[in-house]
Design an enzyme around this catalytic site. Structure first.
Site, PDB file in Angstrom:
ATOM      1  N   GLU A 145      39.755 -13.803 122.999  1.00 42.34           N
ATOM      2  CA  GLU A 145      39.814 -14.564 124.257  1.00 42.34           C
ATOM      3  C   GLU A 145      38.410 -14.850 124.781  1.00 42.34           C
ATOM      4  OE1 GLU A 145      41.414 -11.773 123.379  1.00 42.34           O
ATOM      5  OE2 GLU A 145      43.204 -11.434 124.583  1.00 42.34           O
ATOM      6  N   CYS A 174      39.251  -9.136 129.274  1.00 38.17           N
ATOM      7  CA  CYS A 174      39.452 -10.560 128.978  1.00 38.17           C
ATOM      8  C   CYS A 174      40.152 -11.251 130.145  1.00 38.17           C
ATOM      9  CB  CYS A 174      40.241 -10.738 127.688  1.00 38.17           C
ATOM     10  SG  CYS A 174      39.280 -10.263 126.247  1.00 38.17           S
TER      11      CYS A 174
HETATM   12  N1  LIG Z   1      43.948  -9.176 123.444  1.00 36.61           N
HETATM   13  C1  LIG Z   1      43.207  -8.683 122.431  1.00 36.61           C
HETATM   14  C2  LIG Z   1      43.397  -7.383 121.991  1.00 36.61           C
HETATM   15  C3  LIG Z   1      42.617  -6.922 120.961  1.00 36.61           C
HETATM   16  N2  LIG Z   1      41.683  -7.714 120.394  1.00 36.61           N
HETATM   17  C4  LIG Z   1      40.890  -7.234 119.251  1.00 36.61           C
HETATM   18  C5  LIG Z   1      39.901  -6.147 119.466  1.00 36.61           C
HETATM   19  C6  LIG Z   1      39.914  -5.396 118.167  1.00 36.61           C
HETATM   20  O1  LIG Z   1      39.113  -6.075 117.197  1.00 36.61           O
HETATM   21  C7  LIG Z   1      41.341  -5.479 117.760  1.00 36.61           C
HETATM   22  C8  LIG Z   1      42.176  -4.323 118.269  1.00 36.61           C
HETATM   23  O2  LIG Z   1      42.044  -3.298 117.379  1.00 36.61           O
HETATM   24  P1  LIG Z   1      43.167  -2.185 117.184  1.00 36.61           P
HETATM   25  O3  LIG Z   1      42.938  -1.182 118.263  1.00 36.61           O
HETATM   26  O4  LIG Z   1      44.513  -2.834 117.268  1.00 36.61           O
HETATM   27  O5  LIG Z   1      42.886  -1.647 115.809  1.00 36.61           O
HETATM   28  O6  LIG Z   1      41.818  -6.695 118.325  1.00 36.61           O
HETATM   29  C9  LIG Z   1      41.518  -9.000 120.836  1.00 36.61           C
HETATM   30  O7  LIG Z   1      40.683  -9.769 120.292  1.00 36.61           O
HETATM   31  N3  LIG Z   1      42.282  -9.457 121.862  1.00 36.61           N
END
Ligand SMILES: Nc1ccn([C@H]2C[C@H](O)[C@@H](COP(=O)(O)O)O2)c(=O)n1
Length: 205
Positions: free
Chosen positions: A85, A112
């Site tokens: 985001e 975000c």
């Molecule tokens: N709304 C979101 C939630 C998470 N992310 C990204 C940040 C990390 O790279 C990954 C989450 O990692 P996890 O804890 O699931 O292994 O996703 C995002 O971009 N936007």
């Protein structure tokens, strides 16, 4: 030919599918081994004005910074990764995102949400809300509610949208009656006199 006999395609993507699919395509660029997220921002004219996916900040090598999850703040990816985001907002190709809609794979976190609110985005369409129980998500919704940002789950018409580079048979497309085929174009081009353009050869035509 009677134009009324030619019927338009009906199995085309509708706008929400197209935007969410764009977010998913962007997510395929992510190097995160566990969770790939993409976001696509669209203005009121259905024009895409920003796309992003989760990744390390520019200049911070994604071969050197950690992709693991750890309790240690300095060695966990969460300390470093820019969310999809945030990247979509920062990648905007217009002056202002006021009134835009964001299509995103995962519901935005609180950090975000702040960026989304401050950018002027007024609507979030998300596919998964799998972290709905987490404080970050509850806080994000609390802020969206008071700041007037609406959010709704994406309900896909098609469960799958496949991109197949071989799907379209470019050489066998149905031509209009009056469209010359390749051989006819070759004959036509060979019969033409070479064109001599005088004047400034660098002119922008
Ligand atoms: N709304 C979101 C939630 C998470 N992310 C990204 C940040 C990390 O790279 C990954 C989450 O990692 P996890 O804890 O699931 O292994 O996703 C995002 O971009 N936007």
């Amino acid at each position: 030919m009677n134009v009324n006999q030619v019927i338009k395609r009906t199995n085309y993507l509708d706008w929400p599918e197209y935007f969410m699919a764009t977010a998913f395509l962007a997510a395929m660029r992510s190097k995160d081994p566990i969770t790939q997220v993409g976001a696509c921002i669209v203005n009121g004219k259905n024009i895409i004005v920003g796309i992003g996916y989760n990744g390390m900040p520019n200049g911070c090598s994604d071969d050197k910074f950690p992709w693991q999850k750890s309790k240690d703040k300095l060695t966990t990816k969460h300390t470093y990764v820019c969310h999809a985001e945030l990247n979509a907002v920062l990648n905007k190709n217009c002056t202002d995102l006021y009134g835009c809609t964001m299509y995103v794979g995962l519901f935005p976190c609180n950090e975000c949400a702040k960026v989304i609110i401050q950018s002027g985005i007024k609507k979030v369409v998300y596919l998964s809300d799998k972290h709905s129980y987490k404080a970050e998500t509850i806080a994000a919704k609390k802020m969206f509610d008071v700041a007037g940002v609406t959010y709704e789950p994406f309900s896909p018409k098609n469960k799958k949208i496949v991109i197949d580079f071989e799907e379209i048979d470019w050489n066998n497309m149905q031509q209009c009656d009056f469209s010359p085929n390749k051989d006819e174009v070759d004959v036509l081009e060979n019969s033409l006199e070479p064109l001599h353009i005088s004047g400034d050869s660098n002119a922008n035509q």
